[in-house]
Design an enzyme around this catalytic site. Structure first.
Site, PDB file in Angstrom:
ATOM      1  N   ASP A  67     104.272  30.458  11.961  1.00  0.00           N
ATOM      2  CA  ASP A  67     104.989  31.718  12.141  1.00  0.00           C
ATOM      3  C   ASP A  67     104.287  32.647  13.137  1.00  0.00           C
ATOM      4  O   ASP A  67     103.150  32.392  13.551  1.00  0.00           O
ATOM      5  CB  ASP A  67     105.165  32.434  10.791  1.00  0.00           C
ATOM      6  CG  ASP A  67     103.879  32.479   9.970  1.00  0.00           C
ATOM      7  OD1 ASP A  67     102.799  32.202  10.521  1.00  0.00           O
ATOM      8  OD2 ASP A  67     103.950  32.786   8.776  1.00  0.00           O
ATOM      9  N   ASN A 136     103.553  37.006  -3.318  1.00  0.00           N
ATOM     10  CA  ASN A 136     104.874  36.800  -3.911  1.00  0.00           C
ATOM     11  C   ASN A 136     105.334  35.340  -3.754  1.00  0.00           C
ATOM     12  O   ASN A 136     106.509  35.052  -3.827  1.00  0.00           O
ATOM     13  CB  ASN A 136     105.897  37.749  -3.278  1.00  0.00           C
ATOM     14  CG  ASN A 136     106.033  37.547  -1.769  1.00  0.00           C
ATOM     15  OD1 ASN A 136     105.427  36.640  -1.193  1.00  0.00           O
ATOM     16  ND2 ASN A 136     106.845  38.367  -1.120  1.00  0.00           N
ATOM     17  N   HIS A 138     105.343  33.525  -1.073  1.00  0.00           N
ATOM     18  CA  HIS A 138     105.969  33.097   0.185  1.00  0.00           C
ATOM     19  C   HIS A 138     105.085  32.050   0.865  1.00  0.00           C
ATOM     20  O   HIS A 138     103.866  32.023   0.676  1.00  0.00           O
ATOM     21  CB  HIS A 138     106.291  34.280   1.109  1.00  0.00           C
ATOM     22  CG  HIS A 138     105.142  34.943   1.803  1.00  0.00           C
ATOM     23  ND1 HIS A 138     104.896  36.291   1.699  1.00  0.00           N
ATOM     24  CD2 HIS A 138     104.183  34.469   2.628  1.00  0.00           C
ATOM     25  CE1 HIS A 138     103.836  36.598   2.430  1.00  0.00           C
ATOM     26  NE2 HIS A 138     103.375  35.510   3.008  1.00  0.00           N
ATOM     27  N   GLU A 143     110.214  34.471   2.636  1.00  0.00           N
ATOM     28  CA  GLU A 143     110.115  35.402   1.526  1.00  0.00           C
ATOM     29  C   GLU A 143     111.048  34.995   0.381  1.00  0.00           C
ATOM     30  O   GLU A 143     112.008  34.253   0.596  1.00  0.00           O
ATOM     31  CB  GLU A 143     110.513  36.806   2.019  1.00  0.00           C
ATOM     32  CG  GLU A 143     109.615  37.358   3.134  1.00  0.00           C
ATOM     33  CD  GLU A 143     108.281  37.894   2.607  1.00  0.00           C
ATOM     34  OE1 GLU A 143     107.776  37.405   1.582  1.00  0.00           O
ATOM     35  OE2 GLU A 143     107.745  38.809   3.256  1.00  0.00           O
TER      36      GLU A 143
HETATM   37  C1  GLP Z   1     100.879  35.842   5.817  1.00  0.00           C
HETATM   38  C2  GLP Z   1     101.196  34.509   6.509  1.00  0.00           C
HETATM   39  C3  GLP Z   1     101.187  33.368   5.498  1.00  0.00           C
HETATM   40  C4  GLP Z   1      99.947  33.455   4.652  1.00  0.00           C
HETATM   41  C5  GLP Z   1      99.963  34.718   3.851  1.00  0.00           C
HETATM   42  C6  GLP Z   1      98.767  34.888   2.933  1.00  0.00           C
HETATM   43  O1  GLP Z   1     101.983  36.520   5.350  1.00  0.00           O
HETATM   44  N1  GLP Z   1     102.436  34.514   7.201  1.00  0.00           N
HETATM   45  O2  GLP Z   1     101.256  32.147   6.218  1.00  0.00           O
HETATM   46  O3  GLP Z   1      99.876  32.332   3.786  1.00  0.00           O
HETATM   47  O4  GLP Z   1      99.957  35.798   4.772  1.00  0.00           O
HETATM   48  O5  GLP Z   1      97.698  35.451   3.615  1.00  0.00           O
HETATM   49  P1  GLP Z   1      96.223  35.549   3.111  1.00  0.00           P
HETATM   50  O6  GLP Z   1      95.658  34.176   3.247  1.00  0.00           O
HETATM   51  O7  GLP Z   1      95.566  36.513   4.040  1.00  0.00           O
HETATM   52  O8  GLP Z   1      96.256  36.012   1.716  1.00  0.00           O
END
Ligand code: GLP
Length: 249
Positions: A67, A136, A138, A143
């Site tokens: 993404d 959440n 995702h 989402e």
């Molecule tokens: C973002 C990314 C996800 C990632 C998530 C969790 O929203 N788009 O791919 O898994 O954050 O991030 P973190 O690892 O910083 O908790």
């Protein structure tokens, strides 16, 4: 779904790096699906060390990132383009032309998204997809919603994700509200998946992912239907799981 629980973040990162390195050793021209966020940073650090000290090479590897934010210039310190270059690409021997990160600045997202999906297929599909998980549940930027999206598309970020990701920006207002993300279908088409999670903040999402009902309201729960998924998580992220549902490593 196989769940491996590691003592702490460092052990989780080392385990995940070994898993990726094994993939690249077995198949040097692997197609890797890569993730951003704070969770995989330790794994990327270990992979760079493996490149420097153990001769693991990325020169025939192709990558696709999950993404990217929309309307955040590539050069911005918070773009996933910058993240990937700083944490991995600039430090290993991957070829720039083999790097594919969704472009959040194109004119026509519909056409671009189709091209991105086609390119994954043309490369033979993703051999190993790395995932993090949002609070959440995702995955990528898919989402919670009413349906599972099939392929790459533009998505609106939820308030909770904007709030969670605001820790990297000056203020919540600066967090982009939209992103381009591979869909749940794109992720499920990967041959193998490894999902990383660390910390108590992820415990509930992990519990629902492993033991909950499969539904679009919990995007990561769909992974229960994939035939080759490993969750590599630390003890805090595993704190709501029953001991019988995982193996300690
Ligand atoms: C973002 C990314 C996800 C990632 C998530 C969790 O929203 N788009 O791919 O898994 O954050 O991030 P973190 O690892 O910083 O908790």
């Amino acid at each position: 779904m196989k769940v491996y629980v590691c003592k702490n973040y460092e052990k989780m990162s080392a385990f995940a790096a070994n898993y990726l390195a094994a993939q690249v050793i077995i198949k040097p021209n692997s197609v890797l699906g890569l993730a951003t966020g704070s969770t995989p940073i330790g794994m990327y650090k270990e992979l760079v060390a493996k490149y420097q000290n153990e001769g693991i090479s990325f020169k025939n590897v192709t990558t696709f990132n999950l993404d990217e934010y929309i309307d955040l210039p590539k050069e911005n310190e918070n773009s996933y383009y910058t993240f990937m270059h700083e944490n991995l690409f600039d430090k290993v021997d991957i070829k720039e032309e083999n790097i594919n990160i969704p472009d959040g600045s194109v004119e026509n997202f519909e056409v671009y998204s189709k091209e991105f999906e086609n390119k994954i297929q043309k490369c033979g599909g993703i051999d190993l997809q790395v995932l993090g998980i949002g609070n959440n549940a995702h995955i990528g930027f898919n989402e919670p919603g009413d349906t599972f999206s099939n392929s790459t598309s533009v998505v609106e970020l939820t308030e909770s994700t904007i709030l969670a990701n605001s820790r990297f920006f000056e203020s919540e207002d600066e967090v982009p509200k939209k992103a381009i993300s591979m869909g749940i279908g794109s992720i499920m088409r990967a041959k193998k998946i490894i999902l990383l999670a660390s910390g108590k903040g992820k415990a509930e999402a992990i519990h629902k992912t492993v033991n909950g009902e499969v539904k679009p309201g919990v995007p990561a729960s769909i992974l229960q239907f994939h035939r080759d998924v490993v969750l590599v998580i630390d003890e805090d992220a595993a704190s709501l799981l029953e001991e019988s549902s995982y193996e300690r490593v």
